[in-house]
Design an enzyme around this catalytic site. Structure first.
Site, PDB file in Angstrom:
ATOM      1  N   ASP A 152       0.836  -1.199   0.000  1.00  0.00           N
ATOM      2  CA  ASP A 152       0.000   0.000   0.000  1.00  0.00           C
ATOM      3  C   ASP A 152       0.873   1.252   0.000  1.00  0.00           C
ATOM      4  O   ASP A 152       1.951   1.269   0.591  1.00  0.00           O
ATOM      5  CB  ASP A 152      -0.916  -0.014   1.231  1.00  0.00           C
ATOM      6  N   ASN A 191     -10.838  -3.284  -5.560  1.00  0.00           N
ATOM      7  CA  ASN A 191     -10.096  -2.284  -6.343  1.00  0.00           C
ATOM      8  C   ASN A 191     -10.753  -1.958  -7.691  1.00  0.00           C
ATOM      9  O   ASN A 191     -10.411  -0.963  -8.326  1.00  0.00           O
ATOM     10  CB  ASN A 191      -8.638  -2.719  -6.576  1.00  0.00           C
TER      11      ASN A 191
HETATM   12  C1  IPE Z   1      -1.531   0.124  -3.428  1.00  0.00           C
HETATM   13  O1  IPE Z   1      -1.328   1.483  -3.477  1.00  0.00           O
HETATM   14  C2  IPE Z   1      -1.627  -0.508  -4.784  1.00  0.00           C
HETATM   15  C3  IPE Z   1      -2.929  -1.084  -5.135  1.00  0.00           C
HETATM   16  C4  IPE Z   1      -3.996  -1.180  -4.386  1.00  0.00           C
HETATM   17  C5  IPE Z   1      -3.049  -1.581  -6.498  1.00  0.00           C
HETATM   18  P1  IPE Z   1      -2.551   2.489  -3.456  1.00  0.00           P
HETATM   19  O2  IPE Z   1      -2.940   2.772  -4.857  1.00  0.00           O
HETATM   20  O3  IPE Z   1      -3.651   1.974  -2.581  1.00  0.00           O
HETATM   21  O4  IPE Z   1      -1.856   3.754  -2.818  1.00  0.00           O
HETATM   22  P2  IPE Z   1      -2.485   4.843  -1.832  1.00  0.00           P
HETATM   23  O5  IPE Z   1      -3.097   4.116  -0.661  1.00  0.00           O
HETATM   24  O6  IPE Z   1      -3.481   5.627  -2.599  1.00  0.00           O
HETATM   25  O7  IPE Z   1      -1.299   5.660  -1.427  1.00  0.00           O
HETATM   26 MG    MG Z   2      -4.174   2.339  -0.610  1.00  0.00          MG
END
Ligand code: IPE
Ligand code: MG
Length: 221
Positions: free
Chosen positions: A2, A50
């Site tokens: 993350d 996601n």
């Molecule tokens: C994690 O980074 C990657 C995935 C979920 C694909 P994020 O995209 O959640 O990064 P933040 O939490 O917005 O910083």
């Molecule tokens: Mg994230």
């Protein structure tokens, strides 16, 4: 893994740059993990939730994933690392599904370690699907039989689960499998995670007293 988005935001860059940087971290960390003799590394790359992200971010993540599969296989074959993907694959196109199957076919005889990428994975979905498989096959659910129906069948339960990026939650990762895992929450954003950070995490783990609900030998007086 993350913190990719915040890594990019801090640099006034679009989020996709953070995801790109995050892929570089995967290479760096996976190499270190297997070098240290750890046999299993499981990465949460994309959750069932996601898909709710903006369409262009989702398609960017899908193409990064496909590119990763396409590029990494020769090196994994050479290093003896098995590349396995778990998750639903329902939302993936034919090409990516084929890349997943090919990656496993080509790397499956590796003996150095197993890198499992969880893509379109959710812990609840995994449990629900496993229960349905048990019902359909008429298998009585027990703690012995059930793990064999989860998508992680054949993998040991994680000894330690590390979440980067500062949030202290599980976010639907390996819910059944992490019953006794050590949990490590790091404020470091995933793209910033270094070999040194990994060694710090491993040394905390090495000092952990794991009792699995029991008591220590020397407390047993
Ligand atoms: C994690 O980074 C990657 C995935 C979920 C694909 P994020 O995209 O959640 O990064 P933040 O939490 O917005 O910083
Ligand atoms: Mg994230």
């Amino acid at each position: 893994m993350d913190g990719n988005g915040r890594w990019a935001k801090k640099r006034l860059l679009p989020r996709k740059f953070g995801h790109r940087e995050g892929v570089k971290t995967i290479d760096r960390i996976a190499d270190c993990v297997f070098e240290r003799g750890i046999k299993y590394l499981t990465l949460f790359a994309f959750s069932t939730e996601n898909w709710k992200r903006p369409a262009d971010e989702v398609s960017g993540l899908l193409s990064l994933f496909a590119g990763y599969l396409r590029r990494k296989v020769p090196k994994m074959v050479k290093n003896g690392v098995v590349l396995r993907v778990i998750g639903s694959a329902r939302g993936l196109d034919e090409k990516t599904r084929k890349l997943i199957d090919d990656a496993y076919e080509k790397t499956k005889n590796g003996t150095r370690g197993v890198l499992t990428v969880c893509f379109d994975y959710g812990g609840r979905a995994d449990i629900v699907a496993a229960v349905n498989k048990c019902v359909e096959s008429g298998t009585l659910v027990s703690e012995e039989t059930f793990p064999g129906f989860l998508q992680t069948a054949g993998l040991p339960d994680p000894d330690i689960v590390v979440r980067t990026g500062g949030e202290k939650r599980i976010s639907n990762f390996l819910l059944y499998q992490m019953a006794y895992s050590e949990l490590y929450f790091s404020d470091t954003l995933w793209p910033d995670l270094t070999e040194k950070d990994l060694d710090g995490i491993l040394s905390v783990y090495a000092r952990t007293d794991r009792r699995f609900g029991g008591v220590d030998e020397d407390d047993n007086i």
